[in-house]
Design a protein around this motif. Sequence first.
Motif, PDB file in Angstrom:
ATOM      1  N   THR A   1       0.827  -1.204   0.000  1.00 49.74           N
ATOM      2  CA  THR A   1       0.000   0.000   0.000  1.00 49.74           C
ATOM      3  C   THR A   1       0.865   1.259   0.000  1.00 49.74           C
ATOM      4  OG1 THR A   1      -1.672  -1.207   1.252  1.00 49.74           O
ATOM      5  CG2 THR A   1      -1.892   1.180   1.172  1.00 49.74           C
ATOM      6  N   HIS A   2       1.904   1.276   0.823  1.00 51.50           N
ATOM      7  CA  HIS A   2       2.762   2.452   0.953  1.00 51.50           C
ATOM      8  C   HIS A   2       4.103   2.298   0.242  1.00 51.50           C
ATOM      9  CE1 HIS A   2      -0.064   2.691   4.383  1.00 51.50           C
ATOM     10  NE2 HIS A   2      -0.147   3.938   3.953  1.00 51.50           N
ATOM     11  N   GLU A   3       4.289   1.138  -0.426  1.00 47.18           N
ATOM     12  CA  GLU A   3       5.476   0.875  -1.243  1.00 47.18           C
ATOM     13  C   GLU A   3       6.782   1.023  -0.467  1.00 47.18           C
ATOM     14  OE1 GLU A   3       5.307   2.942  -5.037  1.00 47.18           O
ATOM     15  OE2 GLU A   3       3.132   2.964  -4.931  1.00 47.18           O
ATOM     16  N   ASN A   4       6.849   0.391   0.723  1.00 47.15           N
ATOM     17  CA  ASN A   4       8.082   0.442   1.496  1.00 47.15           C
ATOM     18  C   ASN A   4       8.348  -0.883   2.201  1.00 47.15           C
ATOM     19  OD1 ASN A   4       6.067   0.670   3.402  1.00 47.15           O
ATOM     20  ND2 ASN A   4       7.092   2.234   4.593  1.00 47.15           N
ATOM     21  N   LYS A   5       9.568  -1.027   2.716  1.00 48.58           N
ATOM     22  CA  LYS A   5       9.984  -2.230   3.428  1.00 48.58           C
ATOM     23  C   LYS A   5       9.543  -2.123   4.882  1.00 48.58           C
ATOM     24  CE  LYS A   5      14.390  -2.746   3.405  1.00 48.58           C
ATOM     25  NZ  LYS A   5      15.806  -3.055   3.298  1.00 48.58           N
ATOM     26  N   LEU A   6       8.869  -3.177   5.382  1.00 50.04           N
ATOM     27  CA  LEU A   6       8.410  -3.180   6.763  1.00 50.04           C
ATOM     28  C   LEU A   6       9.373  -3.892   7.707  1.00 50.04           C
ATOM     29  CD1 LEU A   6       4.629  -4.032   6.217  1.00 50.04           C
ATOM     30  CD2 LEU A   6       5.608  -1.829   6.833  1.00 50.04           C
ATOM     31  N   ASP A   7       9.946  -5.009   7.237  1.00 51.51           N
ATOM     32  CA  ASP A   7      10.770  -5.815   8.126  1.00 51.51           C
ATOM     33  C   ASP A   7      11.691  -6.710   7.302  1.00 51.51           C
ATOM     34  OD1 ASP A   7      11.742  -6.895  10.476  1.00 51.51           O
ATOM     35  OD2 ASP A   7       9.867  -7.854  11.074  1.00 51.51           O
ATOM     36  N   THR A   8      12.776  -7.143   7.914  1.00 48.02           N
ATOM     37  CA  THR A   8      13.709  -8.081   7.290  1.00 48.02           C
ATOM     38  C   THR A   8      14.094  -9.127   8.319  1.00 48.02           C
ATOM     39  OG1 THR A   8      14.595  -6.366   5.828  1.00 48.02           O
ATOM     40  CG2 THR A   8      15.936  -8.333   6.126  1.00 48.02           C
ATOM     41  N   LYS A   9      14.089 -10.385   7.891  1.00 45.84           N
ATOM     42  CA  LYS A   9      14.469 -11.503   8.762  1.00 45.84           C
ATOM     43  C   LYS A   9      15.702 -12.167   8.173  1.00 45.84           C
ATOM     44  CE  LYS A   9      13.552 -15.229  11.517  1.00 45.84           C
ATOM     45  NZ  LYS A   9      13.607 -15.137  12.945  1.00 45.84           N
ATOM     46  N   LYS A  10      16.791 -12.218   8.942  1.00 49.34           N
ATOM     47  CA  LYS A  10      18.022 -12.895   8.531  1.00 49.34           C
ATOM     48  C   LYS A  10      17.861 -14.393   8.810  1.00 49.34           C
ATOM     49  CE  LYS A  10      22.381 -12.832   7.225  1.00 49.34           C
ATOM     50  NZ  LYS A  10      22.685 -12.827   5.818  1.00 49.34           N
ATOM     51  N   LEU A  11      18.274 -15.213   7.829  1.00 52.47           N
ATOM     52  CA  LEU A  11      18.173 -16.660   7.948  1.00 52.47           C
ATOM     53  C   LEU A  11      19.563 -17.284   7.917  1.00 52.47           C
ATOM     54  CD1 LEU A  11      15.266 -17.073   5.391  1.00 52.47           C
ATOM     55  CD2 LEU A  11      15.061 -17.112   7.874  1.00 52.47           C
ATOM     56  N   SER A  12      19.667 -18.534   8.333  1.00 51.18           N
ATOM     57  CA  SER A  12      20.959 -19.222   8.329  1.00 51.18           C
ATOM     58  C   SER A  12      21.284 -19.828   6.964  1.00 51.18           C
ATOM     59  CB  SER A  12      20.973 -20.321   9.393  1.00 51.18           C
ATOM     60  OG  SER A  12      19.970 -21.273   9.131  1.00 51.18           O
ATOM     61  N   SER A  13      20.279 -19.997   6.109  1.00 54.36           N
ATOM     62  CA  SER A  13      20.467 -20.549   4.763  1.00 54.36           C
ATOM     63  C   SER A  13      19.730 -19.675   3.752  1.00 54.36           C
ATOM     64  CB  SER A  13      19.921 -21.971   4.683  1.00 54.36           C
ATOM     65  OG  SER A  13      20.633 -22.828   5.534  1.00 54.36           O
ATOM     66  N   SER A  14      20.048 -19.893   2.478  1.00 54.65           N
ATOM     67  CA  SER A  14      19.415 -19.112   1.409  1.00 54.65           C
ATOM     68  C   SER A  14      18.003 -19.608   1.121  1.00 54.65           C
ATOM     69  CB  SER A  14      20.252 -19.213   0.136  1.00 54.65           C
ATOM     70  OG  SER A  14      21.519 -18.651   0.332  1.00 54.65           O
ATOM     71  N   PRO A  15      16.993 -18.732   1.253  1.00 55.35           N
ATOM     72  CA  PRO A  15      15.621 -19.146   0.960  1.00 55.35           C
ATOM     73  C   PRO A  15      15.418 -19.312  -0.543  1.00 55.35           C
ATOM     74  CG  PRO A  15      15.675 -16.813   1.439  1.00 55.35           C
ATOM     75  CD  PRO A  15      17.063 -17.329   1.659  1.00 55.35           C
ATOM     76  N   LYS A  16      14.740 -20.378  -0.916  1.00 57.85           N
ATOM     77  CA  LYS A  16      14.508 -20.677  -2.330  1.00 57.85           C
ATOM     78  C   LYS A  16      13.109 -20.221  -2.760  1.00 57.85           C
ATOM     79  CE  LYS A  16      15.220 -23.073  -6.191  1.00 57.85           C
ATOM     80  NZ  LYS A  16      16.297 -22.961  -7.115  1.00 57.85           N
ATOM     81  N   ALA A  17      12.103 -20.529  -1.932  1.00 52.19           N
ATOM     82  CA  ALA A  17      10.711 -20.193  -2.281  1.00 52.19           C
ATOM     83  C   ALA A  17       9.907 -20.026  -1.004  1.00 52.19           C
ATOM     84  CB  ALA A  17      10.116 -21.301  -3.150  1.00 52.19           C
ATOM     85  N   LEU A  18       8.747 -19.386  -1.137  1.00 48.61           N
ATOM     86  CA  LEU A  18       7.878 -19.184   0.011  1.00 48.61           C
ATOM     87  C   LEU A  18       6.415 -19.128  -0.401  1.00 48.61           C
ATOM     88  CD1 LEU A  18       7.823 -15.952  -0.677  1.00 48.61           C
ATOM     89  CD2 LEU A  18       9.554 -15.846   1.047  1.00 48.61           C
ATOM     90  N   ALA A  19       5.557 -19.315   0.597  1.00 49.23           N
ATOM     91  CA  ALA A  19       4.108 -19.253   0.384  1.00 49.23           C
ATOM     92  C   ALA A  19       3.471 -18.714   1.655  1.00 49.23           C
ATOM     93  CB  ALA A  19       3.548 -20.644   0.069  1.00 49.23           C
ATOM     94  N   VAL A  20       2.347 -18.026   1.494  1.00 43.96           N
ATOM     95  CA  VAL A  20       1.596 -17.489   2.622  1.00 43.96           C
ATOM     96  C   VAL A  20       0.356 -18.355   2.823  1.00 43.96           C
ATOM     97  CG1 VAL A  20       0.413 -15.457   3.560  1.00 43.96           C
ATOM     98  CG2 VAL A  20       2.349 -15.155   2.023  1.00 43.96           C
ATOM     99  N   SER A  21       0.015 -18.606   4.079  1.00 40.17           N
ATOM    100  CA  SER A  21      -1.197 -19.376   4.366  1.00 40.17           C
ATOM    101  C   SER A  21      -2.424 -18.595   3.904  1.00 40.17           C
ATOM    102  CB  SER A  21      -1.305 -19.673   5.866  1.00 40.17           C
ATOM    103  OG  SER A  21      -1.435 -18.474   6.608  1.00 40.17           O
ATOM    104  N   PRO A  22      -3.518 -19.291   3.546  1.00 37.85           N
ATOM    105  CA  PRO A  22      -4.730 -18.605   3.098  1.00 37.85           C
ATOM    106  C   PRO A  22      -5.304 -17.629   4.128  1.00 37.85           C
ATOM    107  CG  PRO A  22      -4.836 -20.914   2.503  1.00 37.85           C
ATOM    108  CD  PRO A  22      -3.629 -20.740   3.397  1.00 37.85           C
TER     109      PRO A  22
END
Length: 190
Positions: A76-97
């Motif tokens: 909506t406001h075209e900005n970054k809200l948050d960032t989460k650092k991970l221990s491995s490189s994320p390949k893909a993701l999905a959001v629950s319905p």
Amino acid sequence: MSFYSDSLVYCCHPLVYICDRSNKRIAVVDIADEKQTMQISCGEDSDPYGIAISPNSSCAYVANYISKTIQKLDLTHENKLDTKKLSSSPKALAVSPCGGFLYVVFDTKPVLLVLDAHTLEEVSSISLPAPASSVTVVPNGRTAYLTLPSLDQTAAVDLQSHVVIHLLKSGSSPNHIVSASTGPNLLLQR
């Protein structure tokens, strides 16, 4: 408009969200008007590799492969809200319905990471028989399907009990899977 040849596209009719890796941004295109409506920078250290959109289309979640991060973007406001650092490189993701959970897979780590979609805090981690290349959640939110290219299979994961309930033969090196939003069908790309 030109995009990196490896750009991932996520369609949320009539808008298409494109991971523009070479320009480190998410481009949003209205396919009805055939025009780019916005672009959201993911930052200099980003490599937008995968994307998922919240059910109400207010947020995008971006997997940055090289920087090993997940970003939450406000559409909506075209900005970054948050960032989460991970221990491995994320390949893909999905959001629950329901919009409450974010599911993340890694191509070198045999795990389905479950994050709180609002805070990006880890909720749980589900062991897989092999690393996955994509993930999708069926419309009722009870099952996730993940492609396991090294096994030539697709795993069905019960999201309530957090266990793999089926391994399905999927042909040679299944790469990407999506759930049809209106029915029980899965679309698999090899």
